[in-house]
Design a protein around this motif. Structure first.
Motif, PDB file in Angstrom:
ATOM      1  N   LYS A 222       0.803  -1.215   0.000  1.00  0.00           N
ATOM      2  CA  LYS A 222       0.000   0.000   0.000  1.00  0.00           C
ATOM      3  C   LYS A 222       0.839   1.269   0.000  1.00  0.00           C
ATOM      4  CE  LYS A 222      -3.900  -2.157   2.428  1.00  0.00           C
ATOM      5  NZ  LYS A 222      -4.751  -2.142   3.647  1.00  0.00           N
ATOM      6  N   THR A 223       2.001   1.242   0.672  1.00  0.00           N
ATOM      7  CA  THR A 223       2.833   2.432   0.792  1.00  0.00           C
ATOM      8  C   THR A 223       4.311   2.077   0.630  1.00  0.00           C
ATOM      9  OG1 THR A 223       3.156   2.229   3.182  1.00  0.00           O
ATOM     10  CG2 THR A 223       1.193   3.438   2.433  1.00  0.00           C
ATOM     11  N   LYS A 224       5.133   3.127   0.439  1.00  0.00           N
ATOM     12  CA  LYS A 224       6.575   2.929   0.316  1.00  0.00           C
ATOM     13  C   LYS A 224       7.158   2.390   1.618  1.00  0.00           C
ATOM     14  CE  LYS A 224       8.763   6.317  -1.642  1.00  0.00           C
ATOM     15  NZ  LYS A 224       9.501   7.595  -1.856  1.00  0.00           N
ATOM     16  N   SER A 225       6.633   2.850   2.758  1.00  0.00           N
ATOM     17  CA  SER A 225       7.146   2.360   4.043  1.00  0.00           C
ATOM     18  C   SER A 225       6.832   0.881   4.229  1.00  0.00           C
ATOM     19  CB  SER A 225       6.567   3.175   5.202  1.00  0.00           C
ATOM     20  OG  SER A 225       5.159   3.017   5.278  1.00  0.00           O
ATOM     21  N   HIS A 226       5.659   0.430   3.760  1.00  0.00           N
ATOM     22  CA  HIS A 226       5.327  -0.993   3.809  1.00  0.00           C
ATOM     23  C   HIS A 226       6.331  -1.800   2.999  1.00  0.00           C
ATOM     24  CE1 HIS A 226       0.789  -0.748   5.040  1.00  0.00           C
ATOM     25  NE2 HIS A 226       1.591  -0.123   5.871  1.00  0.00           N
ATOM     26  N   LEU A 227       6.675  -1.267   1.825  1.00  0.00           N
ATOM     27  CA  LEU A 227       7.653  -1.937   0.965  1.00  0.00           C
ATOM     28  C   LEU A 227       9.001  -2.048   1.663  1.00  0.00           C
ATOM     29  CD1 LEU A 227       8.654  -2.990  -1.819  1.00  0.00           C
ATOM     30  CD2 LEU A 227       9.096  -0.590  -2.412  1.00  0.00           C
ATOM     31  N   PHE A 228       9.466  -0.944   2.242  1.00  0.00           N
ATOM     32  CA  PHE A 228      10.773  -0.936   2.910  1.00  0.00           C
ATOM     33  C   PHE A 228      10.814  -1.946   4.049  1.00  0.00           C
ATOM     34  CE2 PHE A 228      13.370   0.537   6.479  1.00  0.00           C
ATOM     35  CZ  PHE A 228      14.621   0.591   5.878  1.00  0.00           C
ATOM     36  N   TRP A 229       9.795  -1.950   4.903  1.00  0.00           N
ATOM     37  CA  TRP A 229       9.811  -2.839   6.060  1.00  0.00           C
ATOM     38  C   TRP A 229       9.617  -4.299   5.667  1.00  0.00           C
ATOM     39  CZ3 TRP A 229      12.284  -1.542  10.013  1.00  0.00           C
ATOM     40  CH2 TRP A 229      12.303  -0.210  10.443  1.00  0.00           C
ATOM     41  N   MET A 230       8.828  -4.553   4.631  1.00  0.00           N
ATOM     42  CA  MET A 230       8.675  -5.927   4.152  1.00  0.00           C
ATOM     43  C   MET A 230      10.028  -6.492   3.714  1.00  0.00           C
ATOM     44  SD  MET A 230       6.646  -7.386   0.794  1.00  0.00           S
ATOM     45  CE  MET A 230       7.895  -6.722  -0.323  1.00  0.00           C
ATOM     46  N   ILE A 231      10.778  -5.692   2.952  1.00  0.00           N
ATOM     47  CA  ILE A 231      12.079  -6.132   2.450  1.00  0.00           C
ATOM     48  C   ILE A 231      13.098  -6.234   3.578  1.00  0.00           C
ATOM     49  CG2 ILE A 231      14.037  -5.479   0.983  1.00  0.00           C
ATOM     50  CD1 ILE A 231      11.945  -4.140  -0.879  1.00  0.00           C
ATOM     51  N   THR A 232      13.181  -5.188   4.396  1.00  0.00           N
ATOM     52  CA  THR A 232      14.211  -5.109   5.431  1.00  0.00           C
ATOM     53  C   THR A 232      14.024  -6.166   6.512  1.00  0.00           C
ATOM     54  OG1 THR A 232      14.437  -2.735   5.028  1.00  0.00           O
ATOM     55  CG2 THR A 232      15.348  -3.598   7.088  1.00  0.00           C
ATOM     56  N   LEU A 233      12.788  -6.346   6.962  1.00  0.00           N
ATOM     57  CA  LEU A 233      12.532  -7.344   7.998  1.00  0.00           C
ATOM     58  C   LEU A 233      12.870  -8.749   7.507  1.00  0.00           C
ATOM     59  CD1 LEU A 233       9.175  -6.050   9.538  1.00  0.00           C
ATOM     60  CD2 LEU A 233      11.440  -6.069  10.624  1.00  0.00           C
ATOM     61  N   CYS A 234      12.545  -9.026   6.245  1.00  0.00           N
ATOM     62  CA  CYS A 234      12.844 -10.350   5.700  1.00  0.00           C
ATOM     63  C   CYS A 234      14.346 -10.580   5.590  1.00  0.00           C
ATOM     64  CB  CYS A 234      12.185 -10.511   4.336  1.00  0.00           C
ATOM     65  SG  CYS A 234      10.389 -10.672   4.421  1.00  0.00           S
ATOM     66  N   ILE A 235      15.099  -9.537   5.250  1.00  0.00           N
ATOM     67  CA  ILE A 235      16.553  -9.670   5.163  1.00  0.00           C
ATOM     68  C   ILE A 235      17.162  -9.864   6.550  1.00  0.00           C
ATOM     69  CG2 ILE A 235      18.687  -8.388   4.680  1.00  0.00           C
ATOM     70  CD1 ILE A 235      17.345  -7.305   2.192  1.00  0.00           C
ATOM     71  N   ILE A 236      16.697  -9.073   7.516  1.00  0.00           N
ATOM     72  CA  ILE A 236      17.227  -9.197   8.881  1.00  0.00           C
ATOM     73  C   ILE A 236      16.967 -10.599   9.430  1.00  0.00           C
ATOM     74  CG2 ILE A 236      16.938  -8.432  11.276  1.00  0.00           C
ATOM     75  CD1 ILE A 236      16.402  -5.623  10.169  1.00  0.00           C
ATOM     76  N   VAL A 237      15.727 -11.048   9.277  1.00  0.00           N
ATOM     77  CA  VAL A 237      15.360 -12.354   9.832  1.00  0.00           C
ATOM     78  C   VAL A 237      15.970 -13.502   9.025  1.00  0.00           C
ATOM     79  CG1 VAL A 237      13.443 -13.914  10.308  1.00  0.00           C
ATOM     80  CG2 VAL A 237      13.230 -11.487  10.852  1.00  0.00           C
ATOM     81  N   GLY A 238      15.830 -13.425   7.691  1.00  0.00           N
ATOM     82  CA  GLY A 238      16.290 -14.527   6.857  1.00  0.00           C
ATOM     83  C   GLY A 238      17.791 -14.597   6.706  1.00  0.00           C
ATOM     84  N   GLU A 239      18.412 -13.457   6.364  1.00  0.00           N
ATOM     85  CA  GLU A 239      19.841 -13.471   6.065  1.00  0.00           C
ATOM     86  C   GLU A 239      20.704 -13.481   7.330  1.00  0.00           C
ATOM     87  OE1 GLU A 239      21.027 -13.913   3.108  1.00  0.00           O
ATOM     88  OE2 GLU A 239      19.078 -13.792   2.132  1.00  0.00           O
ATOM     89  N   PHE A 240      20.347 -12.672   8.324  1.00  0.00           N
ATOM     90  CA  PHE A 240      21.211 -12.566   9.497  1.00  0.00           C
ATOM     91  C   PHE A 240      20.855 -13.575  10.593  1.00  0.00           C
ATOM     92  CE2 PHE A 240      21.897  -8.547   7.376  1.00  0.00           C
ATOM     93  CZ  PHE A 240      23.271  -8.389   7.487  1.00  0.00           C
TER      94      PHE A 240
END
Length: 422
Positions: A222-240
């Motif tokens: 819905k928003t740019k902030s939703h996009l940022f957090w969807m991507i960032t949270l997945c990287i933090i949780v998945g990658e790190f």
């Protein structure tokens, strides 16, 4: 949570009323970021490098993933287009988009084969090899394919179950090893199969298809902030988190065999987590590859093919790959993805944000909720294709720096130069 995998918008712009919540999208994407291949990647790094080398590779690879994901994801969100459709107006044209869609589909079919192989190995292990791996792979692949193709509604809840269960199993194993004083951060590795550049490439390659196809999911944001957090949270949780823990577990148990790690150390719950994770991620793999093939077939034949039939074909092809032993070539598969697909992203990002070759027509048709017609769409983007080939060659044959980064930068620069000379 809406089932975005049962897609009726695969060949049109996504209407605003079809957008979904941040939680729903994050769970869907995190279902891939926290899946077995991610754990397998971490175990591979842990079995081949020191802990800090593995985490450095994870950090560098994640930066590349974040950059590409947000760049393409924003374009997909703004335009309401899947990646394969977006590529038509980001340098590749209709025929180039068809080739791109087939490439994405082939890679997703490969991932389906990897996932199905893991599931088949897990079941075979529990059955003490009483039933052959090939027969189990056939049964599980065909069953899951028809389950997804039929739009089985229960699949919309698998992410809500599989993601937390996978975390529970991984943390249970991790805490058990801590309790038994088996967790040690090693400053050395008994097996040195990977250097840092190779490791960064397979980290990027491990999530590259999902990165490149970010618009398939981000168009629902819905928003740019939703996009940022969807991507960032997945990287933090998945990658790190997942990578870090799996590196430590692999080093502590001195194995990269995740089927053994999960089933021996977590029993039946470990097997259940394997099954649900495979179901969720292969749901996404079938969805992504079907989108690409749908787009390609429409361009090449002028006809719209049935989504159910395409999904069946894709699933059966992935099942054949799992029977052929694709899991035995996991690192080679990731390395290939890490240099073949970044050039495509490089071209699309340069075209959409710098050259803006089709932005005017996209803006005009977006207001009407339509797609540009064929007369407004280039037939084939030779500059984009040539740039991707050159970028891939550089990534494969030139070993300086980080191959994934080299390939995306070279492709972007070559595309910009070719377009400026026109």
């Amino acid at each position: 949570m809406k089932n975005i995998s049962n897609d009726v918008y695969h060949l049109i712009r996504l209407p605003k009323e079809a957008k979904v919540s941040l939680l729903s999208l994050t769970l869907v994407r995190m279902g891939g970021a926290t899946a077995l291949p991610q754990f397998m990647l971490g175990a591979t790094l842990g079995h081949s490098m020191t802990f800090w080398e593995a985490m450095l590779a994870t950090c560098l690879g994640s930066l590349l993933i974040e950059f590409i994901s947000f760049g393409l994801g924003y374009a997909g969100m703004k335009e309401g287009l899947s990646t394969s459709l977006l590529s038509r107006w980001c340098g590749f044209g209709r025929i180039g988009s068809a080739i791109f869609g087939i490439a994405i589909a082939i890679s997703s079919i490969g991932w389906f084969g990897v996932q199905n192989s893991i599931l088949a190995e897990g079941i075979s292990h529990v059955l003490n090899d009483k039933l052959s791996f090939s027969w189990i792979a056939v049964f599980s692949g065909v069953f899951l394919t028809f389950l997804v193709a039929s739009g089985f509604k229960a699949l919309t809840w698998t992410a809500k179950i599989s993601v937390p269960l996978f975390f529970i199993v991984i943390f249970y194993i991790f805490l058990s090893l801590i309790y038994n004083d088996n967790i040690v951060i090693k400053s050395y590795s008994n097996i040195s199969n990977l250097n840092i550049t190779q490791a960064v490439t397979i980290v990027a390659g491990g999530f590259m298809v999902a990165t490149l196809t970010t618009p398939d999911i981000s168009r629902y944001c819905k928003t740019k902030s939703h996009l940022f957090w969807m991507i960032t949270l997945c990287i933090i949780v998945g990658e790190f988190f997942i990578n870090g823990i799996s590196v430590l577990i692999a080093q502590s148990l001195n194995t990269a065999d995740i089927v053994d790690i999960l089933t021996i150390n977590a029993g039946i719950i470990g097997l259940v987590s394997v099954i649900l994770s495979v179901v969720k991620v292969n749901d996404i793999n079938l969805y992504t590859s079907s989108l690409g093939i749908s787009n390609s077939l429409e361009i090449l034949t002028g006809k719209k093919f049935d989504y159910f039939k395409i999904t069946i074909f894709v699933g059966l092809a992935g099942t054949v790959l799992s029977m052929a032993g694709i899991l035995n070539h996991f690192i080679d598969f990731l390395s290939m993805l890490g240099v073949i697909f970044p050039p495509i992203a490089g071209v699309m990002l340069v075209d959409y944000y710098i050259l803006k070759t089709s932005r005017k027509i996209l803006d005009e048709t977006r207001e009407k909720g339509l797609l540009p017609d064929d007369s407004q769409t280039p037939l084939i983007g030779w500059s984009a294709i040539i740039a991707c080939i050159i970028g891939t060659v550089v990534g494969v044959f030139f070993k300086f720096g980080i191959p994934s980064l080299n390939s995306i930068l070279v492709a972007g620069v070559v595309y910009w130069l070719l377009m400026k000379k026109r």
